[in-house]
Design a protein around this motif. Structure first.
Motif, PDB file in Angstrom:
ATOM      1  N   ASN A 157      18.659  42.311  90.215  1.00  0.00           N
ATOM      2  CA  ASN A 157      17.238  42.268  90.569  1.00  0.00           C
ATOM      3  C   ASN A 157      16.535  41.122  89.847  1.00  0.00           C
ATOM      4  OD1 ASN A 157      16.555  43.270  87.871  1.00  0.00           O
ATOM      5  ND2 ASN A 157      17.294  45.261  88.631  1.00  0.00           N
ATOM      6  N   ILE A 158      15.282  40.936  90.178  1.00  0.00           N
ATOM      7  CA  ILE A 158      14.520  39.799  89.653  1.00  0.00           C
ATOM      8  C   ILE A 158      14.422  39.857  88.136  1.00  0.00           C
ATOM      9  CG2 ILE A 158      12.230  38.746  89.604  1.00  0.00           C
ATOM     10  CD1 ILE A 158      11.926  39.577  92.535  1.00  0.00           C
ATOM     11  N   LYS A 159      14.131  41.032  87.583  1.00  0.00           N
ATOM     12  CA  LYS A 159      13.988  41.163  86.137  1.00  0.00           C
ATOM     13  C   LYS A 159      15.285  40.820  85.409  1.00  0.00           C
ATOM     14  CE  LYS A 159      12.518  44.371  82.500  1.00  0.00           C
ATOM     15  NZ  LYS A 159      13.572  43.927  81.600  1.00  0.00           N
ATOM     16  N   CYS A 160      16.411  41.327  85.936  1.00  0.00           N
ATOM     17  CA  CYS A 160      17.709  41.046  85.302  1.00  0.00           C
ATOM     18  C   CYS A 160      18.022  39.556  85.353  1.00  0.00           C
ATOM     19  CB  CYS A 160      18.798  41.850  86.001  1.00  0.00           C
ATOM     20  SG  CYS A 160      20.436  41.671  85.254  1.00  0.00           S
ATOM     21  N   ARG A 161      17.712  38.921  86.472  1.00  0.00           N
ATOM     22  CA  ARG A 161      17.961  37.483  86.595  1.00  0.00           C
ATOM     23  C   ARG A 161      17.075  36.691  85.635  1.00  0.00           C
ATOM     24  NH1 ARG A 161      18.281  37.772  93.222  1.00  0.00           N
ATOM     25  NH2 ARG A 161      20.406  38.622  93.285  1.00  0.00           N
ATOM     26  N   TYR A 162      15.819  37.090  85.569  1.00  0.00           N
ATOM     27  CA  TYR A 162      14.881  36.418  84.662  1.00  0.00           C
ATOM     28  C   TYR A 162      15.364  36.543  83.214  1.00  0.00           C
ATOM     29  CZ  TYR A 162      10.731  35.812  81.761  1.00  0.00           C
ATOM     30  OH  TYR A 162       9.855  35.423  80.772  1.00  0.00           O
ATOM     31  N   ASP A 163      15.728  37.750  82.802  1.00  0.00           N
ATOM     32  CA  ASP A 163      16.163  37.978  81.423  1.00  0.00           C
ATOM     33  C   ASP A 163      17.411  37.163  81.088  1.00  0.00           C
ATOM     34  OD1 ASP A 163      14.091  39.748  81.053  1.00  0.00           O
ATOM     35  OD2 ASP A 163      15.288  41.547  81.412  1.00  0.00           O
ATOM     36  N   ASN A 164      18.363  37.130  82.001  1.00  0.00           N
ATOM     37  CA  ASN A 164      19.605  36.399  81.727  1.00  0.00           C
ATOM     38  C   ASN A 164      19.393  34.894  81.707  1.00  0.00           C
ATOM     39  OD1 ASN A 164      22.104  38.209  81.495  1.00  0.00           O
ATOM     40  ND2 ASN A 164      21.076  39.096  83.267  1.00  0.00           N
ATOM     41  N   LEU A 165      18.530  34.384  82.577  1.00  0.00           N
ATOM     42  CA  LEU A 165      18.231  32.948  82.562  1.00  0.00           C
ATOM     43  C   LEU A 165      17.548  32.551  81.262  1.00  0.00           C
ATOM     44  CD1 LEU A 165      17.060  32.451  86.263  1.00  0.00           C
ATOM     45  CD2 LEU A 165      19.140  31.552  85.229  1.00  0.00           C
ATOM     46  N   ARG A 166      16.667  33.421  80.775  1.00  0.00           N
ATOM     47  CA  ARG A 166      15.996  33.140  79.506  1.00  0.00           C
ATOM     48  C   ARG A 166      17.006  33.142  78.348  1.00  0.00           C
ATOM     49  NH1 ARG A 166      12.428  30.910  77.915  1.00  0.00           N
ATOM     50  NH2 ARG A 166      11.219  32.362  76.609  1.00  0.00           N
ATOM     51  N   LYS A 167      17.940  34.101  78.375  1.00  0.00           N
ATOM     52  CA  LYS A 167      18.964  34.161  77.323  1.00  0.00           C
ATOM     53  C   LYS A 167      19.839  32.913  77.315  1.00  0.00           C
ATOM     54  CE  LYS A 167      19.407  39.205  77.246  1.00  0.00           C
ATOM     55  NZ  LYS A 167      20.289  40.362  77.593  1.00  0.00           N
ATOM     56  N   LEU A 168      20.011  32.326  78.520  1.00  0.00           N
ATOM     57  CA  LEU A 168      20.855  31.137  78.626  1.00  0.00           C
ATOM     58  C   LEU A 168      20.083  29.848  78.373  1.00  0.00           C
ATOM     59  CD1 LEU A 168      22.982  32.212  81.727  1.00  0.00           C
ATOM     60  CD2 LEU A 168      23.775  31.984  79.377  1.00  0.00           C
ATOM     61  N   GLY A 169      18.809  29.965  77.958  1.00  0.00           N
ATOM     62  CA  GLY A 169      18.074  28.794  77.489  1.00  0.00           C
ATOM     63  C   GLY A 169      17.073  28.206  78.454  1.00  0.00           C
ATOM     64  N   LEU A 170      16.856  28.821  79.598  1.00  0.00           N
ATOM     65  CA  LEU A 170      15.877  28.288  80.555  1.00  0.00           C
ATOM     66  C   LEU A 170      14.475  28.705  80.125  1.00  0.00           C
ATOM     67  CD1 LEU A 170      16.129  26.623  83.173  1.00  0.00           C
ATOM     68  CD2 LEU A 170      15.936  28.763  84.453  1.00  0.00           C
TER      69      LEU A 170
END
Length: 467
Positions: free
Chosen positions: A402-415
């Motif tokens: 979902n959108i929240k999971c994608r957002y959280d993972n992208l942030r963890k990866l430095g975006l």
């Protein structure tokens, strides 16, 4: 996970024979002193005695258990086989010594062939596999002394790599045409009388010959119905590879008498000649020899006289390098099978975790590279790795549901926050997203290798080549 119990064979002081696992049981032997005495009385069956010696049976047992194959028609699995053998071996051995042992029919299964169609596979029960393996271990040294140097299949110390490299040597030496012979359903068409006649030339032990004949005629079970086998030596038993080489050694000897340059791996045989005219003459005479002498059939559709670059041999083919030397490359079908398999393992519909997928990919790719290592495939592997990384990014994006999971993972990866929020809300398809610059900047190649653990197939290939 419990470690597998170790099974071994020894003798106790009473001369009784048992086979037990390592869980505090006394380790005893398959071959008892009483049975050894009975065997020694059969002075004409010296080879048969060697088959049933304690040492030979121990080695056979270890190899059968190491294969961890599927159960036969009795449904006894490898896990259950130890107890089954302990309970029944004395009776089995007595029947072997008396000549009344009767192998069980093999279970017939159909497995898909890489180029389409199916191949029949026969699965013997584990006891029959043990006895076949014991026979093969005694007969192999006898026949290895006489087998052709141009035979590479199912032989100790020989493999497909050696066959492919020898073929390249013939092509470089000026044998620019190949007679590609394909035997039609070889394992299903082996004539028992011809095979037994060949065996009797080297084996003078009637007990061994009778037992091999029983295995050949044990029958097959198809959909619960037992059918007699008047021809064929089903693939799947430990004895079948050796019997196939004994049968085709006649062909090897004939080709050597004629002075041909050839490579044979099981039922795949390539003969190298200098001209197309010579190739047509050879295929005609060899076809006549195979059909009349061995009572086998050549597959006319798959056999041909052609340029080696236009034919595949064991998944490989040849090409001419810019310096005029001959190189080895993958056949088109081998490349297609690789991509199809990788697609299957990285399908979006597969519900396994990324970690499990990567583990399976690594096992498959390492095995694949170990086999196809002789081919010049560095450029192809670079392209495949690039494509495979995109497939993994696609699977990873799909797992971020979902959108929240994608957002959280992208942030963890430095975006940064704005890009992560915008990209997480994207409605683009999975494959398009996987190729985007945003995902390439976050799920980097280094991340896929170091964090997810995907093998560097190019580096692994170069390591194998330089070993």
């Amino acid at each position: 996970m419990q470690r597998p119990q170790k099974t071994s064979v020894k003798e106790d002081s009473s001369g009784k024979s048992k086979m037990e696992s390592g869980d505090n049981r006394k380790v005893r032997s398959i071959a008892s002193v009483r049975d050894d005495k009975l065997m020694s009385e059969q002075s004409n069956n010296t080879l048969f005695n060697q088959v049933l010696t304690r040492e030979n049976l121990n080695i056979a047992l270890k190899r059968v258990m190491a294969n961890n194959g599927a159960p036969g028609i009795d449904n006894v699995t490898c896990r259950e086989f130890r107890e089954h053998l302990i309970a029944n071996w004395q009776e089995i051995k007595q029947r072997l010594l008396c000549g009344t042992y009767q192998p069980q029919p093999v279970k017939r299964v159909e497995i898909p062939k890489p180029d389409g169609g199916t191949r029949s596979l026969g699965i013997p029960i584990l006891v029959d596999r043990l006895i076949q393996q014991a026979i093969a271990q005694i007969l192999t040294p006898i026949y290895e002394k006489k087998f052709s140097d141009s035979s590479y299949g199912f032989r100790p110390g020989r493999n497909a790599h050696q066959a492919v490299r020898r073929a390249r040597e013939y092509i470089e030496a000026g044998y620019k045409w190949v007679v590609d012979i394909d035997l039609e359903k070889f394992f299903d068409r082996v004539n028992h009388d011809v095979l037994m006649s060949l065996l009797s030339k080297e084996i003078n032990d009637q007990a061994v010959l009778r037992l091999i004949r029983k295995f050949l005629e044990s029958g097959v079970m198809i959909n619960g119905v037992v059918m007699a086998t008047e021809v064929g030596t089903p693939q799947g038993g430990p004895l079948s590879p050796l019997l196939s080489n004994i049968m085709l050694d006649v062909l090897d000897n004939e080709l050597e008498k004629r002075g041909h340059k050839f490579c044979r791996y099981a039922d795949d045989c390539n003969i190298y000649v200098r001209s197309e005219r010579a190739g047509k003459r050879v295929i005609k005479s060899v076809r006549k020899f195979i059909e009349n002498r061995l009572r086998l059939r050549i597959n006319h559709e798959k056999s041909a006289v052609a340029n080696p670059a236009d034919r595949k041999f064991l998944g490989f083919t040849s090409y001419t390098k810019t310096d005029g030397t001959i190189g080895i490359k993958l056949s088109v079908k081998s490349r297609m099978r690789l991509k199809t398999k990788l697609k299957e393992m990285t399908a979006r519909s597969n519900g396994d975790s990324i970690t499990e997928r990567i583990k399976r990919l690594n096992r498959y790719l390492m095995g694949w590279l170990n086999y196809y290592m002789p081919a010049d495939i560095k450029t192809m592997l670079n392209d495949t790795l690039k494509w495979l990384r995109r497939r993994i990014r696609m699977c990873l994006w799909k797992s971020w549901k979902n959108i929240k999971c994608r957002y959280d993972n992208l942030r963890k990866l430095g975006l940064n926050d704005d890009y992560a929020r915008k990209f997480a809300n994207s409605r683009k398809g999975y494959w398009r997203i996987a190729g985007s610059h945003i995902l390439s900047r976050t799920v980097t190649n280094r991340y896929i290798t170091n964090d997810l653990g995907l093998i560097d197939i190019v580096g692994y290939y170069l390591k194998l080549r330089n070993a």
